[in-house]
Design a protein around this motif. Sequence first.
Motif, PDB file in Angstrom:
ATOM      1  N   UNK A   1     -11.655  21.546  66.845  1.00 38.24           N
ATOM      2  CA  UNK A   1     -12.092  22.297  68.027  1.00 38.24           C
ATOM      3  C   UNK A   1     -11.254  23.564  68.185  1.00 38.24           C
ATOM      4  N   UNK A   2      -9.957  23.449  67.916  1.00 31.94           N
ATOM      5  CA  UNK A   2      -9.088  24.632  68.025  1.00 31.94           C
ATOM      6  C   UNK A   2      -9.539  25.707  67.037  1.00 31.94           C
ATOM      7  N   UNK A   3      -9.916  25.282  65.820  1.00 30.16           N
ATOM      8  CA  UNK A   3     -10.341  26.256  64.814  1.00 30.16           C
ATOM      9  C   UNK A   3     -11.674  26.905  65.199  1.00 30.16           C
ATOM     10  N   UNK A   4     -12.602  26.087  65.712  1.00 32.33           N
ATOM     11  CA  UNK A   4     -13.925  26.623  66.062  1.00 32.33           C
ATOM     12  C   UNK A   4     -13.837  27.617  67.216  1.00 32.33           C
ATOM     13  N   UNK A   5     -13.005  27.303  68.192  1.00 31.47           N
ATOM     14  CA  UNK A   5     -12.978  28.106  69.418  1.00 31.47           C
ATOM     15  C   UNK A   5     -11.870  29.154  69.435  1.00 31.47           C
ATOM     16  N   UNK A   6     -11.110  29.273  68.357  1.00 29.46           N
ATOM     17  CA  UNK A   6     -10.117  30.343  68.311  1.00 29.46           C
ATOM     18  C   UNK A   6     -10.878  31.679  68.196  1.00 29.46           C
ATOM     19  N   UNK A   7     -10.245  32.798  68.569  1.00 31.14           N
ATOM     20  CA  UNK A   7     -10.972  34.073  68.652  1.00 31.14           C
ATOM     21  C   UNK A   7     -11.700  34.467  67.367  1.00 31.14           C
ATOM     22  N   UNK A   8     -11.248  33.961  66.198  1.00 31.08           N
ATOM     23  CA  UNK A   8     -12.004  34.290  64.993  1.00 31.08           C
ATOM     24  C   UNK A   8     -12.755  33.079  64.434  1.00 31.08           C
ATOM     25  N   UNK A   9     -12.889  32.032  65.231  1.00 22.53           N
ATOM     26  CA  UNK A   9     -13.578  30.821  64.796  1.00 22.53           C
ATOM     27  C   UNK A   9     -15.085  30.951  64.902  1.00 22.53           C
TER      28      UNK A   9
END
Lengths: 278, 302
Positions: free
Chosen positions: A116-124
Amino acid sequence: MRLMLKQPSVLPGFGLTLGFSVFYLSLIVLIPLSGLFVKTSTLSWDQFWDVITTPRAIASYQLTFGASMVGAIINGLFGSIIAWVLVRYRFPGQSLVDALVDLPFALPTAVAGITLAAIYSPNGWIGQYLDPLGIKVAFTPLGVLVALTFIGLPFVVRTVQPVLQDLDREVEEAATTLGANRWQTFRAVIVPELWPALLTGMAMAFARAVGEYGSVIFIAGNMPLKSEITPLLIMTKLDQYDYTGATALGVVMLVTSFVLALAINLLQWWSTARHMNQ
Amino acid sequence: MKPIRVTADTDLQWKDSLTTESSLVRRLLIAAAFFYLTLFLFIPLAAVFAEAFKGGMAAYVGSFLNEDALAAIRLTLLVAFVAVPLNAVFGVAAAWAIAKFDFVGKQILVTLIDMPLAVSPVISGLIYVLLFGAQGWLGPWLAEHDIKIIFALPGIVLATIFVTVPFVARELIPLMQSQGRDEEEAAITLGASGWQMFTRVTLPNIKWSLLYGVILCNARAMGEFGAVSVVSGHIRGLTNTMPLHVEILYNEYNAVSAFAVASLLTLLAIVTLAAKAVVERKMLSPIIVADPVLPVQAGSSR
């Protein structure tokens, strides 16, 4: 008359299995859990109160309970829709979707957290579309909400689904025949039937979310007073060898869990009692 | 999808038309369901593997072929190897006592079994630190005898057992309750020993649910993060399980390796879901045939 603690039965193994179960549960669950309360009792009430009402603790309760509540409501809405679609409609890939609904149960929380952190990070994958709109999800309280919504997903679906399956369609037919339109039938006939199960599912999602740790900490950013959940605060206190502080907060969480478990049991009892009356 | 029309030829279709929504509403609801599932299930699932293979196949495989990763995998397998059989035996014993007998305090026992599910994983670890940690109840005694539980293997095993206590029991109790006692009572009355009754009557009746309970218990045992995190101490190569290894790699900005190890855990989750689907299908048919409430009807109607 002799006090009957057990109904007579010809089946063997009662003493052995019950004895082993009680022994095992005492060792693994009961004694360790009561240790938490014993440890707390070494604190005076004032000390205890001071630890659990620091601004940092209160901010963490607000975030934990607030995000869990909103997550449960979101899951209440979409979980009901998913259950409805799975029970009432036929579409390609249905059994796959049905099986996948339990994924948040089966997926280790750390995996959910980093994903989830990777998907919703600013470049995810999703974050890159939200970022230009000024919506920051990762490392904000919104990220906590996303994680707690994810892990609560199966609860509402799995409590509403069986009730919907057992729903007698003849009542709906009667309503339609008597001139109700579909929306009226839904509101006056179906919703009252689903309501207890829906509340139970939401309460379960809420209870699970309140204690959640693994899927939250990666996406939350974990800033004290802002995006720090209570379980993480306990963890921080433990890392600083502040066992008393961790224990006091632990008791707050444990008592909350007990109250929620009791509420869920009552809701389930209400739900089945209504079901039986049909 | 074909819209359902009102036709005279089947009763069913006519009834359906009374109890379903317009085609537009149906499509909207399905779209809403898929939107939500895509956001919260499909995209995360795809993202795990996309991130894991970002560096190519060599980097993926390389993520497992180092001392720390192998040690984490070994430790995870070892912990599950101890915790799962213990909880399986407990689950069968508890389900036998609860489902087949009536006794005072049954509800308390059921509540106790469910307790670990209600407790935050962090608390599950904390209680063992309070018992066995350096400042804990038994801490001084353990230090004197040079026994390490917290920040060592026994603590990790204990926390894992705690978290996974309910899984087998919860699968078996409702099933064994619904199956009733008739078959076992018949076996005993006909002279079977307790063990014979268990292996020839009870076990065949519960095997699929038992298997699923074990798989579920195993998935949770291998994937537990919070509780293990509290008691592990994060010592590389020694007390790092796979989920903890994922955390360390991720915090070191080694995303490819973190997701590679995570993808292995994701496969475990997928296997668990598949097992559930298979077991549910297996359970469906025999239960209808051998309905314990209506043995005569079931026999005569076929």
